[in-house]
Scaffold this motif. Structure first.
Motif, short mmCIF file in Angstrom:
data_model
loop_
_atom_site.label_atom_id
_atom_site.label_comp_id
_atom_site.label_asym_id
_atom_site.label_seq_id
_atom_site.Cartn_x
_atom_site.Cartn_y
_atom_site.Cartn_z
N UNK A 346 -13.57 -0.92 55.96
CA UNK A 346 -14.36 -2.10 55.66
C UNK A 346 -14.56 -2.18 54.15
N UNK A 347 -15.09 -3.29 53.67
CA UNK A 347 -15.17 -3.53 52.22
C UNK A 347 -16.23 -2.64 51.57
N UNK A 348 -15.79 -1.68 50.75
CA UNK A 348 -16.74 -0.83 50.06
C UNK A 348 -17.54 -1.62 49.02
N UNK A 349 -16.95 -2.64 48.43
CA UNK A 349 -17.68 -3.46 47.48
C UNK A 349 -18.88 -4.13 48.15
N UNK A 350 -18.65 -4.74 49.32
CA UNK A 350 -19.75 -5.36 50.05
C UNK A 350 -20.79 -4.34 50.47
N UNK A 351 -20.32 -3.15 50.87
CA UNK A 351 -21.25 -2.10 51.29
C UNK A 351 -22.08 -1.62 50.11
N UNK A 352 -21.49 -1.53 48.93
CA UNK A 352 -22.25 -1.17 47.74
C UNK A 352 -23.28 -2.23 47.39
N UNK A 353 -22.91 -3.49 47.57
CA UNK A 353 -23.85 -4.57 47.31
C UNK A 353 -25.05 -4.48 48.25
N UNK A 354 -24.79 -4.27 49.55
CA UNK A 354 -25.89 -4.16 50.51
C UNK A 354 -26.77 -2.96 50.17
N UNK A 355 -26.16 -1.84 49.84
CA UNK A 355 -26.93 -0.66 49.47
C UNK A 355 -27.83 -0.96 48.26
N UNK A 356 -27.28 -1.60 47.25
CA UNK A 356 -28.05 -1.91 46.05
C UNK A 356 -29.23 -2.83 46.39
N UNK A 357 -29.01 -3.79 47.27
CA UNK A 357 -30.10 -4.68 47.69
C UNK A 357 -31.18 -3.90 48.45
N UNK A 358 -30.77 -3.02 49.35
CA UNK A 358 -31.73 -2.29 50.18
C UNK A 358 -32.64 -1.38 49.37
N UNK A 359 -32.10 -0.75 48.33
CA UNK A 359 -32.91 0.19 47.56
C UNK A 359 -33.69 -0.51 46.46
N UNK A 360 -33.44 -1.81 46.26
CA UNK A 360 -34.20 -2.56 45.28
C UNK A 360 -35.64 -2.73 45.78
N UNK A 361 -36.58 -2.72 44.89
CA UNK A 361 -37.98 -2.78 45.29
C UNK A 361 -38.42 -4.11 45.87
N UNK A 362 -37.58 -5.16 45.77
CA UNK A 362 -37.98 -6.47 46.24
C UNK A 362 -37.57 -6.77 47.68
N UNK A 363 -36.77 -5.89 48.29
CA UNK A 363 -36.25 -6.21 49.62
C UNK A 363 -37.36 -6.23 50.67
N UNK A 364 -38.28 -5.30 50.60
CA UNK A 364 -39.37 -5.27 51.59
C UNK A 364 -40.21 -6.54 51.51
N UNK A 365 -40.51 -6.99 50.29
CA UNK A 365 -41.31 -8.21 50.15
C UNK A 365 -40.53 -9.42 50.65
N UNK A 366 -39.20 -9.42 50.45
CA UNK A 366 -38.37 -10.50 50.99
C UNK A 366 -38.47 -10.53 52.51
N UNK A 367 -38.36 -9.37 53.16
CA UNK A 367 -38.45 -9.32 54.62
C UNK A 367 -39.80 -9.85 55.10
N UNK A 368 -40.87 -9.49 54.39
CA UNK A 368 -42.20 -9.96 54.79
C UNK A 368 -42.30 -11.48 54.68
#
Length: 472
Positions: A346-368
């Protein structure tokens, strides 16, 4: 120039597009007129420049506007060779093939009241942009690899942490990253099943997945969905009679009903799986948006009896197409083999992008924020549907889907959907969500798009039509 409604469930991109298109159609904006700059209109309306950009790009795509490099956007001169609208009207047949083909198309000429995706401005696009910028600053060598068979290890480790928070125990070696949840489900089907095997599925359930299973020459049998999950009495009877190899189900924010599986029903499902020796595949693409107290089958039984499928399409963006399967180590090796046969890594570039988003401090607030926005839209749409005379299966506690009926068996919902197309509305008739395609008075609605007076007026008329005595 235009008036927007920030509290409306209609996406702002669509509101800007519709308002400007209407001005152009009426002649209020004549060919050659320069539109306000992106920043100017964003400042005037109090919206993001990204929203205006997307609306302008859509106007260009629909031939309303032309972009002039270094100058801006101008009203285009219409030509006969460039029709501005492409609504699905005329001889369009609203059937299962139509739904599979159209359910992910965001055509601005239709109100997509039954679609399966969230509006762009509800997703975490800013997080994706920041992740793209972050990766672009790093060594280019990291962008030149196929990746590993299991998928990007840091992302698998992050998924491991997220699953543990839901009570699901999975090591990185038990996680296989895929091209969306669709590929994960297809890989599990190929690894667990053989042609002509019997498989149980939720009824109603995901119509595109049913088509994928049929393409594998599998025999599908539906388990009726109740307010508290699968009908366990029906499940017991079907398991005894048909000896299925697997049961594909969703426990939280079920598509299309929006219902939740109760702890008691979840325990019964696992007990029957053990008793009749069938594998349970838990499809949880809404993970992260579930209400408090939601249960997971994979948290109640080891990965071996249960396999867990997840995705980031509803919480980040579907354009990255990153999903995963959490399975036993033995099954993981089989999945990897089938994955490599069918699509390599599968696309490692896309997987790296998702990982970077998940560990960013704003993802939890986005989910809320997304959860709150969906809950508000659920209240608005459920109120609107009931006011129109529709019967609700349940008032979901979150997620994008509502299951509502016209109140009487025998209603031809495909004919209703056909009439809706002529009115510029895309509905999702309920029979297409049943594995047996049997008639049903129910339809699926997406609350992110369905809060619209045109839809409620149409449905009110259809409810009145359905209540008339049948002609003889």
């Amino acid at each position: 120039m235009i008036s927007l409604q920030p509290d409306s469930a209609t996406p702002l991109v669509r509101q800007v597009f519709d308002a400007l298109a209407a001005l152009i159609d009426k002649g209020s904006l004549r060919p050659g007129t320069r539109l306000p700059s992106v920043r100017g209109l964003a400042r005037e309306q109090g919206i993001s420049t990204m929203t205006v950009t997307h609306a302008y790009q859509r106007l260009v795509a629909e031939a309303y506007v032309e972009a002039r490099r270094g100058s801006g956007y101008y009203v285009a001169t219409p030509t006969k060779a460039q029709p501005r609208h492409r609504p699905f009207v005329g001889r369009t047949q609203v059937d299962s093939l139509w739904l599979i083909q159209r359910v992910f198309e965001d055509d601005s000429a239709l109100l997509n009241a039954g679609c399966g995706w969230l509006p762009p401005d509800w997703l975490h696009l800013e997080g994706v942009r920041q992740a793209l910028a972050s990766l672009a600053r790093k060594s280019a060598s990291g962008l030149a690899h196929y990746g590993t068979a299991h998928g990007y290890l840091p992302l698998r480790q992050q998924i491991q942490t997220q699953l543990a928070a839901r009570g699901v125990q999975a090591s990185p070696h038990q996680l296989v990253l895929t091209h969306g949840a669709t590929q994960a489900l297809a890989l599990l089907g190929r690894c667990l099943l053989q042609p002509r095997d019997t498989v149980l599925v939720d009824s109603p359930g995901a119509t595109n997945f049913f088509a994928a299973l049929r393409a594998m020459d599998l025999r599908l049998i539906g388990v009726e969905r109740r307010l508290d999950g699968p009908d366990v009495q029906a499940l017991a009877t079907l398991a005894q009679r048909h000896r299925p190899k697997a049961f594909f189900t969703t426990t939280t924010l079920h598509n299309p009903t929006g219902s939740q599986c109760s702890p008691a029903v979840a325990a019964q499902v696992l007990k029957l799986a053990e008793q009749h020796d069938f594998h349970v595949v838990e499809n949880e693409v809404m993970a992260g948006l579930e209400p408090p107290g939601a249960v997971n089958l994979a948290a109640m039984a080891p990965l071996g009896r249960v396999s867990y499928v997840g995705s980031f399409s509803k919480t980040i963006t579907p354009s990255l197409r990153v999903g995963f399967a959490a399975v036993s180590e033995e099954l993981a090796e089989k999945l990897v083999y089938q994955k490599m046969l069918g699509s390599l890594t599968s696309s490692e570039l896309n997987e790296k992008l998702v990982y970077t988003v998940l560990v960013d401090g704003h993802f939890r607030s986005h989910l809320a924020r997304l959860g709150e926005r969906l809950a508000q839209a659920q209240r608005q749409v459920c109120d609107g549907l009931e006011a129109a005379g529709m019967e609700l299966f349940t008032r979901p506690q979150g997620g994008p889907f509502v299951w509502a009926g016209l109140g009487r068996d025998g209603v031809d919902v495909q004919a209703v959907a056909q009439r809706a197309v002529a009115e510029g509305l895309m509905l999702a008739p309920g029979n297409l969500f049943r594995p047996d395609l049997k008639p049903t008075p129910w339809l699926r609605f997406n609350v992110a798009y369905a809060h619209d007076a045109r839809l409620y007026r149409f449905l009110s008329q259809e409810v009145k039509r359905a209540s008339r005595p049948p002609t003889r």
